[in-house]
Write an enzyme that holds these catalytic residues in place. Structure first.
Site, short mmCIF file in Angstrom:
data_model
loop_
_atom_site.label_atom_id
_atom_site.label_comp_id
_atom_site.label_asym_id
_atom_site.label_seq_id
_atom_site.Cartn_x
_atom_site.Cartn_y
_atom_site.Cartn_z
N GLY A 53 -6.39 2.63 8.26
CA GLY A 53 -6.17 3.60 9.34
C GLY A 53 -6.47 3.01 10.71
O GLY A 53 -7.57 2.52 10.96
N PHE A 109 -1.94 10.97 7.83
CA PHE A 109 -0.88 10.52 8.74
C PHE A 109 -1.10 9.09 9.19
O PHE A 109 -2.24 8.65 9.33
CB PHE A 109 -0.83 11.42 9.98
N GLY A 110 0.01 8.39 9.43
CA GLY A 110 -0.07 7.08 10.08
C GLY A 110 -0.21 7.27 11.58
O GLY A 110 -0.10 8.39 12.10
N GLY A 111 -0.50 6.19 12.27
CA GLY A 111 -0.47 6.22 13.73
C GLY A 111 -1.68 6.83 14.42
O GLY A 111 -1.62 7.13 15.61
N HIS A 125 -2.69 4.54 -3.23
CA HIS A 125 -3.77 5.34 -2.64
C HIS A 125 -3.45 6.82 -2.86
O HIS A 125 -2.56 7.37 -2.20
CB HIS A 125 -3.85 4.99 -1.14
N MET A 176 -11.75 4.74 4.71
CA MET A 176 -10.79 5.38 5.61
C MET A 176 -11.34 5.34 7.03
O MET A 176 -12.39 5.92 7.30
CB MET A 176 -10.56 6.85 5.21
N GLY A 202 -0.02 0.25 8.68
CA GLY A 202 1.29 0.88 8.70
C GLY A 202 1.96 0.57 10.03
O GLY A 202 2.82 -0.31 10.13
N HIS A 227 0.85 -1.19 0.00
CA HIS A 227 0.00 0.00 0.00
C HIS A 227 0.89 1.25 0.00
O HIS A 227 1.72 1.43 0.89
CB HIS A 227 -0.90 -0.03 1.24
C1 DX5 Z 1 -3.39 7.63 6.08
C2 DX5 Z 1 -2.96 6.50 5.16
C3 DX5 Z 1 -2.82 5.17 5.81
C4 DX5 Z 1 -1.86 5.14 6.95
C5 DX5 Z 1 -2.20 4.00 7.84
O1 DX5 Z 1 -3.70 8.73 5.30
O2 DX5 Z 1 -3.90 6.35 4.10
O3 DX5 Z 1 -2.51 4.18 4.83
O4 DX5 Z 1 -0.53 5.00 6.54
O5 DX5 Z 1 -1.35 4.04 8.93
P1 DX5 Z 1 -1.68 3.31 10.30
O6 DX5 Z 1 -1.85 1.86 10.00
O7 DX5 Z 1 -0.48 3.60 11.11
O8 DX5 Z 1 -2.95 3.93 10.85
ZN ZN Z 2 -3.68 4.67 2.61
#
Ligand code: DX5
Ligand code: ZN
Length: 220
Positions: free
Chosen positions: A178, A145-147, A68, A139, A199, A35
């Site tokens: 997410g 952002f991740g995390g 994405h 979503m 992530g 991804h």
């Molecule tokens: C956020 C991204 C996700 C994100 C997921 O905008 O689309 O793909 O990296 O990260 P985690 O798994 O850490 O929530």
């Molecule tokens: Zn994504």
């Protein structure tokens, strides 16, 4: 019908100085898709990866690239990501004036077409485009952002999209993105998701943990 669970690690949480190695490690660890989160600092408040990086990563794995796109306007970049080696190209309905046309273009490029719905975007946005769609991405955080923490209200949306997909009789991936961890994965799968983006939960513990992290999510 809900398909076998697939895991799509988001390389947003990878070591960006060693992306090629990271992708090879993910493939060895049992990932199903890679991804790739593309952000433009405009549609979402972060900047990440462009087609040049996707192209550079392409020789490092045979896994599908699940790209994405969180960029707006998106249409001018569809060809570039297709040429760079994307297999699935996912767009947000808000990222251009004509979602149907964007999906037509992705299909014309010979790629799988995805639609991603932000937490506030209703399932209804899919009503008149589902015939063109190979993947729906729900979503479960606000993109950028991740995390972040999983937003529970999205489970209801996953459940209603599961019904919409089943009514088509076609094979369409239902992906959730997410805040996925072994606990939220159970809830998302129960609601009807069959592809989990992860992530933070994939990369936690470093490369020796990737395989057990991925197996843990798949077994959720
Ligand atoms: C956020 C991204 C996700 C994100 C997921 O905008 O689309 O793909 O990296 O990260 P985690 O798994 O850490 O929530
Ligand atoms: Zn994504």
């Amino acid at each position: 019908m809900q398909q076998p669970i697939r895991i799509a690690p988001s390389i947003l949480s990878a070591d960006f100085a060693r992306l090629g190695d990271e992708i090879r490690a993910l493939e060895a660890a049992g990932a199903d898709y890679i991804h790739i989160d593309v952000m433009d600092g405009h549609f979402v408040p972060n900047l990440t990866i462009g087609p040049l990086v996707v192209k550079a990563l392409r020789p490092h794995t045979t896994l599908p690239f699940d790209v994405h796109l969180m960029i707006s306007p998106v249409d001018g970049f569809l060809d570039a990501f297709a040429e760079a080696g994307a297999d699935i190209i996912t767009v947000h309905p808000e990222a251009g004036p004509h979602l149907h046309r964007s999906l037509q273009r992705i299909k014309a490029l010979g790629k799988k077409a995805g639609v991603s719905l932000n937490p506030a975007t209703p399932a209804k946005a899919l009503d008149y485009v589902l015939d063109l769609v190979d993947l729906v991405l729900v979503m479960s955080v606000n993109p950028g952002f991740g995390g972040q923490s999983f937003i529970d209200s999205q489970l209801r949306k996953i459940a209603s999209i599961r019904k919409m997909i089943d009514a088509t009789g076609r094979t369409i991936d239902l992906e959730v993105d997410g805040g996925i961890d072994p606990v939220t994965a159970v809830a998302a799968i129960s609601a009807g998701a069959d592809v989990l983006v992860a992530g933070t939960a994939t990369f936690r513990g470093g490369s020796t943990a990737y395989a057990s992290n991925i197996a843990g999510l798949r077994g959720a």
